[in-house]
Motif scaffolding. Structure first.
Motif, mmCIF file in Angstrom:
data_model
loop_
_atom_site.group_PDB
_atom_site.id
_atom_site.type_symbol
_atom_site.label_atom_id
_atom_site.label_comp_id
_atom_site.label_asym_id
_atom_site.label_seq_id
_atom_site.Cartn_x
_atom_site.Cartn_y
_atom_site.Cartn_z
ATOM 1 N N GLU A 182 38.247 30.407 51.691
ATOM 2 C CA GLU A 182 39.251 29.331 51.588
ATOM 3 C C GLU A 182 40.052 29.467 50.303
ATOM 4 O O GLU A 182 41.281 29.377 50.316
ATOM 5 N N LEU A 183 39.358 29.687 49.185
ATOM 6 C CA LEU A 183 40.051 29.836 47.897
ATOM 7 C C LEU A 183 40.946 31.073 47.898
ATOM 8 O O LEU A 183 42.010 31.078 47.282
ATOM 9 N N GLY A 184 40.509 32.108 48.598
ATOM 10 C CA GLY A 184 41.290 33.342 48.673
ATOM 11 C C GLY A 184 42.548 33.201 49.515
ATOM 12 O O GLY A 184 43.486 33.974 49.379
ATOM 13 N N ARG A 185 42.557 32.200 50.390
ATOM 14 C CA ARG A 185 43.727 32.007 51.270
ATOM 15 C C ARG A 185 44.824 31.173 50.620
ATOM 16 O O ARG A 185 45.912 31.097 51.139
ATOM 17 N N THR A 186 44.524 30.540 49.499
ATOM 18 C CA THR A 186 45.539 29.703 48.858
ATOM 19 C C THR A 186 46.726 30.548 48.423
ATOM 20 O O THR A 186 46.553 31.724 48.098
ATOM 21 N N ARG A 187 47.881 29.975 48.472
ATOM 22 C CA ARG A 187 49.043 30.663 47.905
ATOM 23 C C ARG A 187 49.611 29.837 46.753
ATOM 24 O O ARG A 187 50.718 30.039 46.303
ATOM 25 N N LYS A 188 48.790 28.886 46.271
ATOM 26 C CA LYS A 188 49.173 28.093 45.096
ATOM 27 C C LYS A 188 48.960 28.931 43.841
ATOM 28 O O LYS A 188 49.554 28.669 42.804
ATOM 29 N N VAL A 189 48.073 29.915 43.938
ATOM 30 C CA VAL A 189 47.839 30.847 42.833
ATOM 31 C C VAL A 189 48.471 32.171 43.269
ATOM 32 O O VAL A 189 48.285 32.615 44.400
ATOM 33 N N ILE A 203 49.222 35.807 44.153
ATOM 34 C CA ILE A 203 48.400 36.974 44.469
ATOM 35 C C ILE A 203 49.038 38.231 43.868
ATOM 36 O O ILE A 203 50.227 38.236 43.535
ATOM 37 N N ARG A 204 48.220 39.264 43.742
ATOM 38 C CA ARG A 204 48.696 40.520 43.151
ATOM 39 C C ARG A 204 49.871 41.065 43.964
ATOM 40 O O ARG A 204 49.827 41.075 45.188
ATOM 41 N N ARG A 205 50.869 41.548 43.263
ATOM 42 C CA ARG A 205 52.069 42.086 43.919
ATOM 43 C C ARG A 205 51.720 43.214 44.886
ATOM 44 O O ARG A 205 52.308 43.346 45.944
ATOM 45 N N ASN A 206 50.798 44.060 44.480
ATOM 46 C CA ASN A 206 50.483 45.254 45.279
ATOM 47 C C ASN A 206 49.320 45.017 46.250
ATOM 48 O O ASN A 206 48.727 45.980 46.740
ATOM 49 N N TRP A 207 48.956 43.767 46.517
ATOM 50 C CA TRP A 207 47.761 43.457 47.307
ATOM 51 C C TRP A 207 47.737 44.200 48.644
ATOM 52 O O TRP A 207 46.731 44.783 49.017
ATOM 53 N N LYS A 260 28.045 36.932 44.883
ATOM 54 C CA LYS A 260 27.088 36.442 45.889
ATOM 55 C C LYS A 260 27.193 37.185 47.220
ATOM 56 O O LYS A 260 26.195 37.405 47.896
ATOM 57 N N THR A 261 28.424 37.523 47.604
ATOM 58 C CA THR A 261 28.646 38.263 48.862
ATOM 59 C C THR A 261 29.844 39.190 48.664
ATOM 60 O O THR A 261 30.617 39.022 47.710
ATOM 61 N N SER A 262 30.008 40.116 49.594
ATOM 62 C CA SER A 262 31.179 40.989 49.528
ATOM 63 C C SER A 262 32.457 40.171 49.742
ATOM 64 O O SER A 262 33.515 40.511 49.216
ATOM 65 N N GLU A 263 32.368 39.073 50.494
ATOM 66 C CA GLU A 263 33.531 38.189 50.690
ATOM 67 C C GLU A 263 33.993 37.595 49.354
ATOM 68 O O GLU A 263 35.202 37.553 49.077
ATOM 69 N N HIS A 264 33.051 37.138 48.539
ATOM 70 C CA HIS A 264 33.391 36.582 47.226
ATOM 71 C C HIS A 264 34.214 37.604 46.420
ATOM 72 O O HIS A 264 35.253 37.272 45.856
ATOM 73 N N TYR A 265 33.706 38.836 46.376
ATOM 74 C CA TYR A 265 34.389 39.871 45.591
ATOM 75 C C TYR A 265 35.784 40.149 46.148
ATOM 76 O O TYR A 265 36.778 40.163 45.425
ATOM 77 N N PHE A 266 35.841 40.378 47.460
ATOM 78 C CA PHE A 266 37.112 40.743 48.088
ATOM 79 C C PHE A 266 38.171 39.664 47.849
ATOM 80 O O PHE A 266 39.291 39.963 47.445
ATOM 81 N N LYS A 298 42.219 39.418 45.095
ATOM 82 C CA LYS A 298 43.612 39.144 45.467
ATOM 83 C C LYS A 298 44.422 38.637 44.278
ATOM 84 O O LYS A 298 45.649 38.652 44.318
ATOM 85 N N PHE A 299 43.712 38.172 43.252
ATOM 86 C CA PHE A 299 44.382 37.466 42.164
ATOM 87 C C PHE A 299 44.236 38.193 40.836
ATOM 88 O O PHE A 299 43.201 38.788 40.560
ATOM 89 N N GLU A 300 45.300 38.118 40.024
ATOM 90 C CA GLU A 300 45.235 38.691 38.679
ATOM 91 C C GLU A 300 44.609 37.705 37.708
ATOM 92 O O GLU A 300 44.032 38.106 36.700
ATOM 93 N N ASP A 301 44.711 36.411 37.999
ATOM 94 C CA ASP A 301 44.209 35.338 37.138
ATOM 95 C C ASP A 301 42.679 35.410 37.048
ATOM 96 O O ASP A 301 41.971 35.124 38.010
ATOM 97 N N LYS A 302 42.184 35.822 35.867
ATOM 98 C CA LYS A 302 40.731 36.023 35.683
ATOM 99 C C LYS A 302 39.938 34.724 35.860
ATOM 100 O O LYS A 302 38.822 34.735 36.369
#
Length: 144
Positions: free
Chosen positions: A63-70, A72-76, A32-38, A42-46
């Motif tokens: 907001e979902l991208g800021r969670t650390r409950k999932v 994030i990629r090691r090399n982010w 929907k937006t470049s924000e959605h993609y970016f 951050k996550f490997e979980d498809k």
């Protein structure tokens, strides 16, 4: 040097914001937006990536991208600038009106002006890294 400052998508130059409502198609999927993609990258979980891809707003994606409950990629931290370049290039090359707008800035300095972010933006006081502004200028050069 003349400067162009942007931040909110509903203000002048707001099209430069990752929250601006321009879909991007990358690897066969529409975001929907470049924000959605970016944020999703951050996550490997498809499944979690798909959850972000399908949320209604870029704010919700952020907001979902800021969670650390999932996890994030090691090399982010190593790859995030390249991911941002990839999605910004896709956005401005897939929408003719955006490409024209970006090229209309000629050689002006583009700055994401916000005190909320001193990595992607200027930190509000000009001392931030302004990575998003620099990426926009790099994309502009490539599109010339």
């Amino acid at each position: 040097m003349e400067e162009i400052k942007f931040y909110a998508e509903n203000q002048k130059w707001g099209e430069f914001s990752n929250f601006a409502l321009f879909p991007v198609k990358i690897n066969g999927k529409v975001w929907k937006t470049s924000e959605h993609y970016f944020q999703a990258q951050k996550f490997e979980d498809k499944k979690y990536q798909e959850k972000i891809r399908n949320v209604v707003s870029p704010m919700k994606a952020a907001e979902l991208g800021r969670t650390r409950k999932v996890k994030i990629r090691r090399n982010w931290d190593k790859i995030k600038d390249n991911i941002m370049y990839e999605v910004v290039f896709a956005k401005f090359s897939q929408h003719e009106e955006l490409k024209k707008l970006l090229l209309s800035t000629e050689s002006k300095k583009i700055i994401e002006h916000t005190e909320n972010d001193s990595y992607w933006g200027d930190g509000g006081n000009g001392l931030g890294k302004n990575k998003l502004g620099k990426i926009l200028m790099k994309v502009r050069e490539k599109l010339k």
